[in-house]
Design a protein around this motif. Structure first.
Motif, short mmCIF file in Angstrom:
data_model
loop_
_atom_site.label_atom_id
_atom_site.label_comp_id
_atom_site.label_asym_id
_atom_site.label_seq_id
_atom_site.Cartn_x
_atom_site.Cartn_y
_atom_site.Cartn_z
N GLY A 30 -3.04 13.11 10.76
CA GLY A 30 -3.98 13.79 9.88
C GLY A 30 -3.74 13.61 8.40
N CYS A 31 -3.03 12.55 8.05
CA CYS A 31 -2.69 12.27 6.65
C CYS A 31 -3.66 11.25 6.08
N ASP A 32 -4.06 11.42 4.82
CA ASP A 32 -4.77 10.37 4.10
C ASP A 32 -3.74 9.37 3.60
N VAL A 33 -4.12 8.09 3.55
CA VAL A 33 -3.17 7.04 3.19
C VAL A 33 -3.79 6.08 2.18
N ALA A 34 -3.02 5.78 1.14
CA ALA A 34 -3.33 4.70 0.21
C ALA A 34 -2.23 3.66 0.37
N MET A 35 -2.61 2.45 0.75
CA MET A 35 -1.59 1.42 0.97
C MET A 35 -1.85 0.22 0.08
N CYS A 36 -0.78 -0.49 -0.25
CA CYS A 36 -0.92 -1.72 -1.00
C CYS A 36 -0.14 -2.83 -0.31
N ASP A 37 -0.53 -4.06 -0.62
CA ASP A 37 0.15 -5.25 -0.11
C ASP A 37 -0.34 -6.42 -0.93
N VAL A 38 0.35 -7.55 -0.83
CA VAL A 38 -0.14 -8.78 -1.46
C VAL A 38 -0.93 -9.63 -0.48
N LEU A 39 -0.79 -9.36 0.81
CA LEU A 39 -1.49 -10.12 1.84
C LEU A 39 -2.68 -9.28 2.32
N GLU A 40 -3.84 -9.55 1.75
CA GLU A 40 -5.00 -8.70 1.96
C GLU A 40 -5.45 -8.68 3.42
N SER A 41 -5.47 -9.83 4.08
CA SER A 41 -5.97 -9.88 5.45
C SER A 41 -5.13 -9.00 6.37
N ASN A 42 -3.81 -8.99 6.19
CA ASN A 42 -2.94 -8.14 6.99
C ASN A 42 -3.22 -6.66 6.73
N MET A 43 -3.42 -6.33 5.46
CA MET A 43 -3.66 -4.94 5.10
C MET A 43 -4.99 -4.44 5.66
N LEU A 44 -6.01 -5.29 5.63
CA LEU A 44 -7.31 -4.88 6.20
C LEU A 44 -7.21 -4.68 7.70
N GLU A 45 -6.36 -5.46 8.35
CA GLU A 45 -6.13 -5.26 9.78
C GLU A 45 -5.46 -3.91 10.03
N THR A 46 -4.50 -3.56 9.17
CA THR A 46 -3.87 -2.25 9.28
C THR A 46 -4.90 -1.14 9.13
N LYS A 47 -5.79 -1.27 8.18
CA LYS A 47 -6.82 -0.25 7.96
C LYS A 47 -7.71 -0.11 9.19
N GLN A 48 -8.09 -1.23 9.78
CA GLN A 48 -8.93 -1.18 10.97
C GLN A 48 -8.22 -0.45 12.11
N VAL A 59 -9.07 9.59 4.82
CA VAL A 59 -9.39 8.62 3.79
C VAL A 59 -8.28 7.57 3.75
N ILE A 60 -8.64 6.31 3.98
CA ILE A 60 -7.67 5.21 3.99
C ILE A 60 -8.12 4.18 2.96
N SER A 61 -7.33 3.98 1.94
CA SER A 61 -7.70 3.01 0.90
C SER A 61 -6.69 1.87 0.87
N THR A 62 -7.18 0.67 0.54
CA THR A 62 -6.33 -0.52 0.46
C THR A 62 -6.37 -1.07 -0.95
N HIS A 63 -5.25 -1.60 -1.39
CA HIS A 63 -5.12 -2.05 -2.77
C HIS A 63 -4.24 -3.30 -2.82
N ILE A 64 -4.74 -4.34 -3.45
CA ILE A 64 -3.92 -5.53 -3.66
C ILE A 64 -2.96 -5.26 -4.81
N CYS A 65 -1.67 -5.41 -4.54
CA CYS A 65 -0.68 -5.12 -5.58
C CYS A 65 0.61 -5.86 -5.31
N ASP A 66 1.08 -6.58 -6.31
CA ASP A 66 2.42 -7.18 -6.30
C ASP A 66 3.35 -6.17 -6.96
#
Length: 324
Positions: A30-48, A59-66
């Motif tokens: 039941g937690c909202d999550v904001a995640m970042c990664d440099v590998l966008e395709s992997n992160m979008l899979e995590t979101k799915q 609420v699950i947000s993804t962010h490209i970040c080094d």
């Protein structure tokens, strides 16, 4: 913090491994999550995966970040505030990391510093960026991922491991110092250092993409790293002079897959251990039986930790096979 329901967690390195499993389990609770990664395709899979399996309405947000780039981390923080419409966060998991930068003597300086900057400055920059948001919460927790290489700077007698180990020692020391700092200056903020052993993640598979910055390409092993691996494996008697570069590359690739798939502790199991440690407010979280064994052995006889026979003691008590 016994209940993650309704909390907001920030997870770095959410694309694969422990970061992915932390996100999945947090959303399921039941937690909202904001995640970042440099590998966008992997992160979008995590979101799915989170959306398909997790608690509805999160609420699950993804962010490209080094995370080694402070400006990028600051931008990530600002995006989290805007997209989650928040003035605080409750959980910060500084999980992003990369292997590499092996030898301080013979390795390339760029690779050494890239590894160190991700594994150490990634934690520091993110902690700095989100500190005020943690303080603004009524009950918050920072979780910094170190490693068994944060108290044992080796992966075997034939392998230099200086950049990664130096960074993980820094993460451990920083986190331990924060225990007292937070207690005196922000007692409602807790902190934990996580020290995993061999966990089934893609860190060995993704290392070259992350170190080279070619995130969308299948960047092969550099000539320097290939030569270093050949030297180590030859010294260990694992290969002879007849092994071609292509054969060696294939063997290294297979080892990366085996590191992920045959580990004694899965990424999901590791995430559960970490979250249980957060709920119990433990500042020191060892992950995996091998981490417990290494911690005991190093503490019992630190003077022998870097002798060639130390790994034999480890193998006697774990399923490790760090012959390289």
């Amino acid at each position: 913090m016994n209940d993650f329901g309704g909390k907001l967690a920030v997870v770095t390195g959410g694309g694969t491994g422990m970061g992915r499993e932390l996100a999945r389990q947090l959303v399921a609770e039941g937690c909202d999550v904001a995640m970042c990664d440099v590998l966008e395709s992997n992160m979008l899979e995590t979101k799915q995966l989170c959306e398909a399996e997790g608690s509805q309405g999160r609420v699950i947000s993804t962010h490209i970040c080094d995370v080694s780039d402070e400006a990028a981390v600051t931008r990530f923080r600002d995006e989290v505030v805007e997209q989650h419409n928040t003035d605080h966060i409750d959980l910060l998991f500084n999980n992003a990391g990369v292997g590499g930068g092996s030898s301080f003597v013979e390795g390339e300086r760029d690779n050494w510093e890239r590894t160190f900057n991700i594994c150490w400055y990634g934690v520091y920059y993110t902690a700095r960026a989100f500190m005020d948001l943690l303080v603004a919460s009524d009950d918050s927790h920072m979780v910094n991922t170190s490693s068994v290489n944060g108290f044992w700077a080796s992966i075997g007698p034939q392998s230099a491991h200086s950049a990664y180990s130096a960074a993980k020692f820094a993460v451990k020391g920083f986190t331990e110092a924060l225990v007292t700092d937070f207690r005196n200056n922000a007692p409602h903020v807790k902190v934990s250092v996580v020290m995993p052993g061999h966990i089934g993640t893609s860190i060995a598979i993704n290392v070259n993409k992350i170190l080279t910055g070619k995130f969308d390409e299948d960047e092969g092993l550099s000539d320097e790293d290939l030569a270093e691996t050949r030297r180590r494996w030859s010294a260990s008697g694992l290969i002879n002079d007849n092994v071609t570069d292509d054969q060696l590359r294939a063997a290294i690739s297979a080892m990366g897959t085996s590191f992920r798939d045959d580990a004694p502790t899965t990424a999901a199991q590791a995430a559960t251990i970490i979250l249980n440690g957060v709920k119990a407010e433990r500042w020191r979280i060892l992950v995996g039986e091998d981490a417990q064994v290494l911690d005991d052995l190093v503490r019992d006889d630190p003077e022998s930790a870097y002798e060639t026979n130390f790994l034999d003691k480890v193998r006697e008590r774990t399923v490790w096979n760090l012959s390289t």
